[in-house]
Design an enzyme around this catalytic site. Structure first.
Site, PDB file in Angstrom:
ATOM      1  N   TYR A   1     -31.510 -33.432  17.104  1.00  0.00           N
ATOM      2  CA  TYR A   1     -30.836 -34.081  18.243  1.00  0.00           C
ATOM      3  C   TYR A   1     -31.853 -34.364  19.350  1.00  0.00           C
ATOM      4  CZ  TYR A   1     -27.178 -34.729  21.846  1.00  0.00           C
ATOM      5  OH  TYR A   1     -26.371 -35.224  22.849  1.00  0.00           O
TER       6      TYR A   1
ATOM      7  N   ALA B   1     -16.552 -45.522  22.350  1.00  0.00           N
ATOM      8  CA  ALA B   1     -15.735 -45.504  23.574  1.00  0.00           C
ATOM      9  C   ALA B   1     -14.327 -44.967  23.324  1.00  0.00           C
ATOM     10  CB  ALA B   1     -15.671 -46.902  24.175  1.00  0.00           C
ATOM     11  N   SER B   2     -14.095 -44.419  22.137  1.00  0.00           N
ATOM     12  CA  SER B   2     -12.739 -43.920  21.860  1.00  0.00           C
ATOM     13  C   SER B   2     -12.475 -42.581  22.532  1.00  0.00           C
ATOM     14  CB  SER B   2     -12.527 -43.789  20.343  1.00  0.00           C
ATOM     15  OG  SER B   2     -13.616 -43.108  19.750  1.00  0.00           O
TER      16      SER B   2
ATOM     17  N   ALA C   1     -35.048 -34.805  19.028  1.00  0.00           N
ATOM     18  CA  ALA C   1     -35.954 -35.867  18.570  1.00  0.00           C
ATOM     19  C   ALA C   1     -35.289 -37.235  18.723  1.00  0.00           C
ATOM     20  CB  ALA C   1     -36.352 -35.629  17.113  1.00  0.00           C
TER      21      ALA C   1
ATOM     22  N   VAL D   1     -21.648 -47.665  13.816  1.00  0.00           N
ATOM     23  CA  VAL D   1     -22.888 -48.292  14.289  1.00  0.00           C
ATOM     24  C   VAL D   1     -24.103 -47.904  13.449  1.00  0.00           C
ATOM     25  CG1 VAL D   1     -22.122 -48.600  16.688  1.00  0.00           C
ATOM     26  CG2 VAL D   1     -23.343 -46.496  16.044  1.00  0.00           C
TER      27      VAL D   1
ATOM     28  N   ASN E   1     -23.721 -45.661  23.626  1.00  0.00           N
ATOM     29  CA  ASN E   1     -23.287 -44.298  23.922  1.00  0.00           C
ATOM     30  C   ASN E   1     -22.936 -43.498  22.671  1.00  0.00           C
ATOM     31  OD1 ASN E   1     -21.671 -42.168  25.579  1.00  0.00           O
ATOM     32  ND2 ASN E   1     -20.154 -43.059  24.183  1.00  0.00           N
TER      33      ASN E   1
HETATM   34  P1  NAP Z   1     -17.671 -37.223  21.821  1.00  0.00           P
HETATM   35  O1  NAP Z   1     -16.595 -36.861  22.777  1.00  0.00           O
HETATM   36  O2  NAP Z   1     -17.867 -36.432  20.578  1.00  0.00           O
HETATM   37  O3  NAP Z   1     -17.485 -38.777  21.447  1.00  0.00           O
HETATM   38  C1  NAP Z   1     -18.398 -39.394  20.606  1.00  0.00           C
HETATM   39  C2  NAP Z   1     -18.052 -40.852  20.506  1.00  0.00           C
HETATM   40  O4  NAP Z   1     -19.045 -41.480  19.668  1.00  0.00           O
HETATM   41  C3  NAP Z   1     -16.697 -41.092  19.858  1.00  0.00           C
HETATM   42  O5  NAP Z   1     -16.081 -42.177  20.516  1.00  0.00           O
HETATM   43  C4  NAP Z   1     -17.078 -41.467  18.418  1.00  0.00           C
HETATM   44  O6  NAP Z   1     -16.160 -42.383  17.832  1.00  0.00           O
HETATM   45  C5  NAP Z   1     -18.387 -42.189  18.636  1.00  0.00           C
HETATM   46  N1  NAP Z   1     -19.221 -42.242  17.438  1.00  0.00           N
HETATM   47  C6  NAP Z   1     -19.866 -41.238  16.809  1.00  0.00           C
HETATM   48  N2  NAP Z   1     -20.532 -41.705  15.746  1.00  0.00           N
HETATM   49  C7  NAP Z   1     -20.291 -43.047  15.694  1.00  0.00           C
HETATM   50  C8  NAP Z   1     -20.682 -44.076  14.818  1.00  0.00           C
HETATM   51  N3  NAP Z   1     -21.461 -43.839  13.756  1.00  0.00           N
HETATM   52  N4  NAP Z   1     -20.244 -45.332  15.074  1.00  0.00           N
HETATM   53  C9  NAP Z   1     -19.458 -45.597  16.151  1.00  0.00           C
HETATM   54  N5  NAP Z   1     -19.047 -44.648  17.010  1.00  0.00           N
HETATM   55  C10 NAP Z   1     -19.458 -43.385  16.768  1.00  0.00           C
HETATM   56  O7  NAP Z   1     -19.099 -37.197  22.523  1.00  0.00           O
HETATM   57  P2  NAP Z   1     -19.547 -37.368  24.051  1.00  0.00           P
HETATM   58  O8  NAP Z   1     -19.822 -36.023  24.565  1.00  0.00           O
HETATM   59  O9  NAP Z   1     -18.659 -38.283  24.774  1.00  0.00           O
HETATM   60  O10 NAP Z   1     -20.974 -38.046  23.798  1.00  0.00           O
HETATM   61  C11 NAP Z   1     -21.264 -39.394  24.141  1.00  0.00           C
HETATM   62  C12 NAP Z   1     -22.777 -39.538  24.195  1.00  0.00           C
HETATM   63  O11 NAP Z   1     -23.274 -38.651  25.198  1.00  0.00           O
HETATM   64  C13 NAP Z   1     -23.483 -39.150  22.902  1.00  0.00           C
HETATM   65  O12 NAP Z   1     -24.564 -40.019  22.682  1.00  0.00           O
HETATM   66  C14 NAP Z   1     -23.986 -37.749  23.185  1.00  0.00           C
HETATM   67  O13 NAP Z   1     -25.103 -37.420  22.416  1.00  0.00           O
HETATM   68  C15 NAP Z   1     -24.312 -37.864  24.654  1.00  0.00           C
HETATM   69  N6  NAP Z   1     -24.363 -36.577  25.350  1.00  0.00           N
HETATM   70  C16 NAP Z   1     -23.274 -35.775  25.446  1.00  0.00           C
HETATM   71  C17 NAP Z   1     -23.374 -34.562  26.115  1.00  0.00           C
HETATM   72  C18 NAP Z   1     -22.229 -33.614  26.264  1.00  0.00           C
HETATM   73  O14 NAP Z   1     -22.451 -32.486  26.750  1.00  0.00           O
HETATM   74  N7  NAP Z   1     -21.005 -33.973  25.902  1.00  0.00           N
HETATM   75  C19 NAP Z   1     -24.602 -34.187  26.678  1.00  0.00           C
HETATM   76  C20 NAP Z   1     -25.684 -35.029  26.561  1.00  0.00           C
HETATM   77  C21 NAP Z   1     -25.556 -36.226  25.898  1.00  0.00           C
HETATM   78  P3  NAP Z   1     -14.922 -41.959  16.839  1.00  0.00           P
HETATM   79  O15 NAP Z   1     -14.271 -40.740  17.424  1.00  0.00           O
HETATM   80  O16 NAP Z   1     -14.056 -43.170  16.882  1.00  0.00           O
HETATM   81  O17 NAP Z   1     -15.526 -41.734  15.489  1.00  0.00           O
END
Ligand code: NAP
Length: 245
Positions: A153, A10-11, A155, A61, A87
């Site tokens: 991804y 959630a950061s 999968a 996580v 998430n």
């Molecule tokens: P993002 O802006 O890159 O943010 C990812 C978040 O996940 C950050 O808060 C990061 O925390 C956290 N994170 C990553 N690995 C972690 C771990 N091992 N433990 C705890 N926290 C972790 O990505 P987003 O686009 O918001 O994506 C959020 C979700 O939506 C993901 O599951 C992604 O696959 C999905 N999604 C995104 C899109 C898109 O187009 N953006 C499309 C489909 C699905 P830190 O920064 O603190 O490390």
């Protein structure tokens, strides 16, 4: 009715947008982060101004012990949990499966799928004891359709959907709903590597003609967590501008 929610990852991005929306609806929020400590702290300070409890909690996580610690700390800080939003996720560089190393595959699975298992395994007993709760997972359109050069991804995200549906059946009798949001292309750091040409091509492919904002994916998360979705479980809600129809 507002409650107490733990949001992993959630950061930044969709998770941070969800934290803001939950807080605006009066929910107390545990803001999980891994590396973005300052962003998580700033967000918690911002949300505390809305007169809700907002607690930043560091945990990777993909590590079982840290995931368990995260859930215990969230339960302790907020006095229990009514909702868990899984998430947190990462993506790999786009590449052929044959160019993907075993280390990359494991890293992706650990963050995007194992982490969800660890967090839910720790959080479900508390929800079951309350006989009430909601879980929202975050998959992707690639989990539904498969993406070329995104095989690991795809999968993992297909796995998230299977996990969601299985848990909806397993936890329905305990009055716990489990649903999934499957975003399309959303403007977050995860897509920061895309060139303006890549983005234009993706917009062209999207019926609504644009990519999404993190708040638009977050709205679906908050809806599925809320009582407005009280008879909805086991569903995948696409938030993708019509990419998958
Ligand atoms: P993002 O802006 O890159 O943010 C990812 C978040 O996940 C950050 O808060 C990061 O925390 C956290 N994170 C990553 N690995 C972690 C771990 N091992 N433990 C705890 N926290 C972790 O990505 P987003 O686009 O918001 O994506 C959020 C979700 O939506 C993901 O599951 C992604 O696959 C999905 N999604 C995104 C899109 C898109 O187009 N953006 C499309 C489909 C699905 P830190 O920064 O603190 O490390």
């Amino acid at each position: 009715m507002a409650g107490r929610v733990l949001i992993t990852g959630a950061s930044r991005g969709i998770g941070a947008a969800a934290a803001r929306l939950f807080a605006r609806e009066g929910w107390d929020v545990a803001i999980n982060y891994n590396s973005s400590r300052e962003a998580a702290r700033r967000l918690a300070a911002e949300l505390s101004g809305l007169e809700v409890r907002a607690v930043p909690i560091r945990a990777d996580v993909s590590d079982l012990e840290q995931a368990e610690g995260l859930v215990r700390e969230a339960e302790y800080s907020l006095g229990g949990l009514d909702c868990v939003v899984c998430n947190a996720g990462i993506a790999l560089p786009q590449q052929l499966l044959t160019d993907t190393t075993a280390e990359q595959w494991r890293r992706l699975m650990s963050a995007d799928l194992d982490g969800m298992f660890y967090v839910l395994k720790a959080a479900i007993p508390g929800l079951v004891r309350q006989k009430r709760g909601a879980i929202v997972t975050v998959s992707s359109m690639w989990g539904l359709t498969g993406g070329s050069c995104e095989a690991p991804y795809s999968a993992a995200k297909a796995g998230v959907i299977g996990l969601t549906k299985a848990l909806a059946k397993e936890l329905g009798p305990s009055n716990i709903r489990v649903n999934c949001v499957a975003p399309g292309v959303v403007a977050t750091d995860m897509n920061g590597h895309l060139t303006p040409q890549d983005l234009a091509a993706l917009e062209e492919e999207t019926p609504l003609g644009r990519i999404g904002a993190p708040e638009e994916a977050a709205q679906a998360v908050v809806f599925l967590a809320s009582d407005r979705a009280s008879f909805i479980t086991g569903q995948v809600l696409n938030v993708d501008g019509g990419m998958v129809i």
